[in-house]
Scaffold this motif. Structure first.
Motif, mmCIF file in Angstrom:
data_model
loop_
_atom_site.group_PDB
_atom_site.id
_atom_site.type_symbol
_atom_site.label_atom_id
_atom_site.label_comp_id
_atom_site.label_asym_id
_atom_site.label_seq_id
_atom_site.Cartn_x
_atom_site.Cartn_y
_atom_site.Cartn_z
ATOM 1 N N ALA A 1 54.379 38.234 38.363
ATOM 2 C CA ALA A 1 53.024 38.611 37.965
ATOM 3 C C ALA A 1 52.022 38.433 39.096
ATOM 4 N N HIS A 2 52.108 37.325 39.824
ATOM 5 C CA HIS A 2 51.131 37.088 40.892
ATOM 6 C C HIS A 2 51.270 38.100 42.029
ATOM 7 N N GLU A 3 52.439 38.726 42.151
ATOM 8 C CA GLU A 3 52.623 39.762 43.169
ATOM 9 C C GLU A 3 51.954 41.068 42.739
ATOM 10 N N LEU A 4 52.004 41.351 41.449
ATOM 11 C CA LEU A 4 51.394 42.575 40.938
ATOM 12 C C LEU A 4 49.870 42.496 40.933
ATOM 13 N N ARG A 5 49.339 41.301 40.661
ATOM 14 C CA ARG A 5 47.888 41.126 40.594
ATOM 15 C C ARG A 5 47.448 39.890 41.359
ATOM 16 N N PRO A 6 47.565 39.915 42.687
ATOM 17 C CA PRO A 6 47.136 38.752 43.469
ATOM 18 C C PRO A 6 45.629 38.505 43.384
ATOM 19 N N ASP A 7 44.898 39.505 42.898
ATOM 20 C CA ASP A 7 43.451 39.373 42.745
ATOM 21 C C ASP A 7 43.066 38.591 41.491
ATOM 22 N N GLN A 8 44.062 38.175 40.694
ATOM 23 C CA GLN A 8 43.808 37.443 39.457
ATOM 24 C C GLN A 8 44.541 36.094 39.462
ATOM 25 N N PRO A 9 44.234 35.218 40.413
ATOM 26 C CA PRO A 9 44.980 33.960 40.502
ATOM 27 C C PRO A 9 44.791 33.034 39.304
ATOM 28 N N ASP A 10 43.697 33.180 38.576
ATOM 29 C CA ASP A 10 43.508 32.341 37.386
ATOM 30 C C ASP A 10 44.454 32.753 36.266
ATOM 31 N N LEU A 11 44.718 34.043 36.157
ATOM 32 C CA LEU A 11 45.628 34.548 35.129
ATOM 33 C C LEU A 11 47.087 34.466 35.557
ATOM 34 N N PHE A 12 47.333 34.752 36.830
ATOM 35 C CA PHE A 12 48.699 34.827 37.354
ATOM 36 C C PHE A 12 48.807 33.990 38.628
ATOM 37 N N PRO A 13 48.839 32.675 38.486
ATOM 38 C CA PRO A 13 48.888 31.824 39.681
ATOM 39 C C PRO A 13 50.220 31.946 40.412
ATOM 40 N N ALA A 14 50.140 31.890 41.712
ATOM 41 C CA ALA A 14 51.356 31.891 42.532
ATOM 42 C C ALA A 14 52.028 30.530 42.405
ATOM 43 N N PRO A 15 53.352 30.506 42.402
ATOM 44 C CA PRO A 15 54.025 29.203 42.328
ATOM 45 C C PRO A 15 53.684 28.357 43.552
#
Length: 77
Positions: free
Chosen positions: A56-70
């Protein structure tokens, strides 16, 4: 040229038409995502459709609150 996360997901599923079918949307929607990005509400379904090969964080890196990178752990020195 490096593949985008969406392009990786498309490849993992077997093409844009296959991804659209897996998500129950039109192939034209997938084409629009290439320009506009994957809508936030569709990200989890895309991740499931490609069996987690794209996160998910790869698809939407602009949304770190929703899809945080591990978090990457640092090796002990």
């Amino acid at each position: 040229m490096k593949q985008t996360a969406l392009e990786k997901a498309i490849s993992a599923v077997g093409g844009g038409r296959a991804l659209a079918q897996a998500l129950g949307i039109s192939p034209m929607a997938i084409s629009q995502w290439k320009r506009r990005g994957v809508p936030v509400e569709r990200v989890p379904a895309v991740v499931r459709a490609c069996n987690g090969l794209v996160r998910a964080h790869e698809l939407r890196p602009d949304q770190p609150d929703l899809f945080p990178a591990p978090q990457q752990t640092q090796a002990a020195a």
